[in-house]
Design a protein around this motif. Structure first.
Motif, PDB file in Angstrom:
ATOM      1  N   MET A 145       6.616  13.763  11.246  1.00 10.36           N
ATOM      2  CA  MET A 145       6.321  15.268  11.593  1.00 10.36           C
ATOM      3  C   MET A 145       6.170  15.616  13.130  1.00 10.36           C
ATOM      4  SD  MET A 145       3.144  15.973   9.016  1.00 10.36           S
ATOM      5  CE  MET A 145       2.796  17.731   9.313  1.00 10.36           C
ATOM      6  N   ASP A 146       6.410  16.756  13.613  1.00  7.49           N
ATOM      7  CA  ASP A 146       6.302  17.013  15.067  1.00  7.49           C
ATOM      8  C   ASP A 146       4.649  17.175  15.188  1.00  7.49           C
ATOM      9  OD1 ASP A 146       5.521  20.078  14.844  1.00  7.49           O
ATOM     10  OD2 ASP A 146       7.422  20.480  14.099  1.00  7.49           O
ATOM     11  N   VAL A 190       0.873  -1.259   0.103  1.00  5.02           N
ATOM     12  CA  VAL A 190       0.002  -0.086  -0.078  1.00  5.02           C
ATOM     13  C   VAL A 190       0.716   1.283   0.030  1.00  5.02           C
ATOM     14  CG1 VAL A 190      -1.860   1.314   1.160  1.00  5.02           C
ATOM     15  CG2 VAL A 190      -1.840  -1.119   1.435  1.00  5.02           C
ATOM     16  N   GLY A 191       0.653   2.247  -0.933  1.00  6.15           N
ATOM     17  CA  GLY A 191       1.290   3.349  -1.020  1.00  6.15           C
ATOM     18  C   GLY A 191       0.584   4.426  -0.042  1.00  6.15           C
ATOM     19  N   TYR A 192       1.481   5.427   0.361  1.00 10.57           N
ATOM     20  CA  TYR A 192       1.117   6.621   1.112  1.00 10.57           C
ATOM     21  C   TYR A 192       2.105   7.648   1.003  1.00 10.57           C
ATOM     22  CZ  TYR A 192       4.249   5.610   4.921  1.00 10.57           C
ATOM     23  OH  TYR A 192       5.311   5.528   5.764  1.00 10.57           O
ATOM     24  N   PHE A 193       1.760   8.746   1.693  1.00 11.17           N
ATOM     25  CA  PHE A 193       2.588  10.093   1.534  1.00 11.17           C
ATOM     26  C   PHE A 193       3.230  10.281   3.211  1.00 11.17           C
ATOM     27  CE2 PHE A 193      -0.042  11.256  -1.972  1.00 11.17           C
ATOM     28  CZ  PHE A 193       1.059  11.256  -2.979  1.00 11.17           C
ATOM     29  N   LEU A 194       4.364  10.370   3.257  1.00  6.66           N
ATOM     30  CA  LEU A 194       5.069  10.990   4.475  1.00  6.66           C
ATOM     31  C   LEU A 194       4.754  12.631   4.574  1.00  6.66           C
ATOM     32  CD1 LEU A 194       8.354   9.429   4.645  1.00  6.66           C
ATOM     33  CD2 LEU A 194       6.501   9.115   6.295  1.00  6.66           C
ATOM     34  N   GLU A 195       4.795  13.121   5.744  1.00 15.53           N
ATOM     35  CA  GLU A 195       4.354  14.392   6.269  1.00 15.53           C
ATOM     36  C   GLU A 195       2.805  14.913   5.362  1.00 15.53           C
ATOM     37  OE1 GLU A 195       7.532  16.931   4.517  1.00 15.53           O
ATOM     38  OE2 GLU A 195       8.733  16.433   6.152  1.00 15.53           O
ATOM     39  N   TRP A 196       2.110  14.080   5.415  1.00 23.34           N
ATOM     40  CA  TRP A 196       0.560  14.292   4.998  1.00 23.34           C
ATOM     41  C   TRP A 196      -0.084  13.446   6.191  1.00 23.34           C
ATOM     42  CZ3 TRP A 196      -1.342  17.708   2.248  1.00 23.34           C
ATOM     43  CH2 TRP A 196      -2.668  17.561   1.556  1.00 23.34           C
ATOM     44  N   PRO A 197      -0.430  13.673   7.279  1.00 22.33           N
ATOM     45  CA  PRO A 197      -0.939  13.279   8.418  1.00 22.33           C
ATOM     46  C   PRO A 197      -2.383  12.945   8.242  1.00 22.33           C
ATOM     47  CG  PRO A 197      -0.612  15.608   9.026  1.00 22.33           C
ATOM     48  CD  PRO A 197       0.159  15.458   7.767  1.00 22.33           C
ATOM     49  N   MET A 198      -2.648  11.672   8.359  1.00 23.90           N
ATOM     50  CA  MET A 198      -4.251  11.394   8.613  1.00 23.90           C
ATOM     51  C   MET A 198      -4.371  10.373   9.555  1.00 23.90           C
ATOM     52  SD  MET A 198      -4.397  11.073   4.303  1.00 23.90           S
ATOM     53  CE  MET A 198      -6.134  10.464   4.347  1.00 23.90           C
ATOM     54  N   THR A 230       1.643  18.713  12.751  1.00 24.26           N
ATOM     55  CA  THR A 230       0.716  17.536  12.512  1.00 24.26           C
ATOM     56  C   THR A 230      -0.733  18.181  12.862  1.00 24.26           C
ATOM     57  OG1 THR A 230       2.057  15.912  12.898  1.00 24.26           O
ATOM     58  CG2 THR A 230      -0.214  15.155  13.085  1.00 24.26           C
ATOM     59  N   ALA A 231      -1.058  18.698  14.029  1.00 23.24           N
ATOM     60  CA  ALA A 231      -2.333  19.456  14.364  1.00 23.24           C
ATOM     61  C   ALA A 231      -2.684  20.376  13.507  1.00 23.24           C
ATOM     62  CB  ALA A 231      -2.140  19.861  15.899  1.00 23.24           C
ATOM     63  N   GLU A 232      -1.945  21.204  13.282  1.00 28.14           N
ATOM     64  CA  GLU A 232      -1.889  22.352  12.199  1.00 28.14           C
ATOM     65  C   GLU A 232      -2.489  22.006  10.938  1.00 28.14           C
ATOM     66  OE1 GLU A 232       0.312  26.138  10.113  1.00 28.14           O
ATOM     67  OE2 GLU A 232       1.154  25.289  11.743  1.00 28.14           O
ATOM     68  N   THR A 233      -1.970  21.016  10.332  1.00 31.89           N
ATOM     69  CA  THR A 233      -2.217  20.181   9.065  1.00 31.89           C
ATOM     70  C   THR A 233      -3.638  19.725   9.098  1.00 31.89           C
ATOM     71  OG1 THR A 233       0.017  20.074   8.346  1.00 31.89           O
ATOM     72  CG2 THR A 233      -1.500  18.575   7.134  1.00 31.89           C
ATOM     73  N   LEU A 234      -3.598  18.857  10.075  1.00 28.00           N
ATOM     74  CA  LEU A 234      -5.180  18.053  10.210  1.00 28.00           C
ATOM     75  C   LEU A 234      -6.296  18.975  10.397  1.00 28.00           C
ATOM     76  CD1 LEU A 234      -4.017  15.271  12.391  1.00 28.00           C
ATOM     77  CD2 LEU A 234      -5.182  14.895  10.467  1.00 28.00           C
ATOM     78  N   ALA A 235      -6.151  20.260  10.908  1.00 27.17           N
ATOM     79  CA  ALA A 235      -7.138  21.153  11.378  1.00 27.17           C
ATOM     80  C   ALA A 235      -7.801  21.731   9.783  1.00 27.17           C
ATOM     81  CB  ALA A 235      -6.453  22.273  12.096  1.00 27.17           C
TER      82      ALA A 235
END
Length: 331
Positions: free
Chosen positions: A262-263, A29-37, A267-272
């Motif tokens: 990520m820190d 399965v492929g995924y991305f780093l620095e793309w938190p989910m 991570t929280a900022e991106t997920l928001a």
């Protein structure tokens, strides 16, 4: 909550055994780093393997186009959070890929920004006529720009449109050399330091301007392993439901951040800025019930006009397979 989801996963594993899905080959399965989910919580905790009864090899990619190539070669069976533009490029070229779910929507993370000095908002958008705008041609941001200008009745033939990657567009609007710039991610955040958006993500979605990633896979493999795919989508949906309950976020955030490389603050900022539609929402007309197919056709036509691809398909209806997701909704 942990006991609850573990119980759900155990039940899913039993169902997989009953259908014979657990006997399928191990998958990559492929995924991305620095793309938190949220799925990364389930990934890190081994919940996919527990539910599906197979070993999973997780491989990180830098681009959605690389995901397409890996699926074409048979090296990867599923890709999580593949962008719609690279999916459309592959499908338009004849690669037999299918969208299986809406992995994440981020309409607020892809937009156009008007320079603050102009003091133009959605009520005065007609004043954009004749203005200079930085747009990355052949991208979803380009499509969103065209749809917004059409909505506001602005004739783009009278505008000066400059093809600029988002980082360059952000620099240009900061320097005052363009009146508007379009982009996403960190570049969009920098653009917004020097201006304002005309429409929010929710307002854009109401116009059919969708910005989302998908879980995708080769049609042949999906057809042969539909039960396994349904189990995979079910685990993803359960992880999204866990994240939607704020009581679980402090437990999940460190795990997701570590897996994403990520820190926790980033991570929280991106997920928001991310929205994870429920399975029920994904199956509505707005998404996989027709909206996604229409959106892909629009993106493809923009790509053709921009010279990015040779031709678009007449329809992208066959590029969406809701069967496994519908099965997951009943688990």
């Amino acid at each position: 909550m942990m006991k609850t989801i573990k119980g759900l996963m155990a039940g899913a594993a039993t169902a997989a055994l009953m259908t014979g899905a657990a006997s399928a080959q191990d998958l990559t399965v492929g995924y991305f780093l620095e793309w938190p989910m949220p799925f990364e919580y389930a990934k890190a905790e081994g919940l996919y393997e527990e539910a599906m009864g197979v070993e999973i090899n997780w491989v990180s990619f830098d681009t959605g186009t690389a995901m397409s190539a890996a699926m074409a070669s048979g090296d990867v069976q599923l890709s999580v959070s593949q962008g719609v533009p690279p999916f459309v490029v592959a499908a338009s070229a004849g690669q037999d890929l299918q969208i299986l779910d809406v992995a994440v929507s981020y309409a607020d993370n892809d937009n156009c920004v008007v320079a603050e000095a102009l003091e133009i908002d959605k009520d005065s958008a007609d004043e954009l006529a004749g203005k200079k705008v930085a747009v990355p041609l052949g991208t979803a941001a380009h499509y969103g720009f065209l749809k917004q200008m059409d909505h506001f009745g602005v004739d783009i033939s009278g505008m000066e449109i400059v093809d600029m990657a988002p980082p360059d567009g952000a620099a240009a609007i900061a320097q005052g050399s363009v009146d508007m710039a379009c982009g996403w991610g960190g570049s969009l955040r920098r653009m917004k330091e020097h201006g304002n958006v005309l429409l929010t993500g929710a307002e854009k979605e109401e116009l059919g301007i969708l910005v989302f990633d998908v879980t995708s896979g080769p049609a042949g493999w999906v057809a042969e392993n539909s039960d396994l795919v349904a189990q995979f989508l079910k685990v993803t949906a359960d992880a999204n439901a866990m994240w939607a309950d704020e009581a679980n976020q402090s437990m999940m955030l460190p795990v997701i951040a570590k897996d994403a490389g990520m820190d926790e603050d980033a991570t929280a900022e991106t997920l928001a800025t991310f929205v994870f539609p429920t399975v029920e929402d994904q199956l509505t007309e707005k998404w996989l019930g027709g909206g996604a197919q229409e959106f892909m056709k629009g993106v493809a036509d923009v790509f053709v006009a921009a010279g990015s691809i040779d031709a678009a398909l007449d329809s992208y209806a066959d590029a969406v397979n809701t069967g496994p997701l519908e099965a997951a909704s009943g688990m």
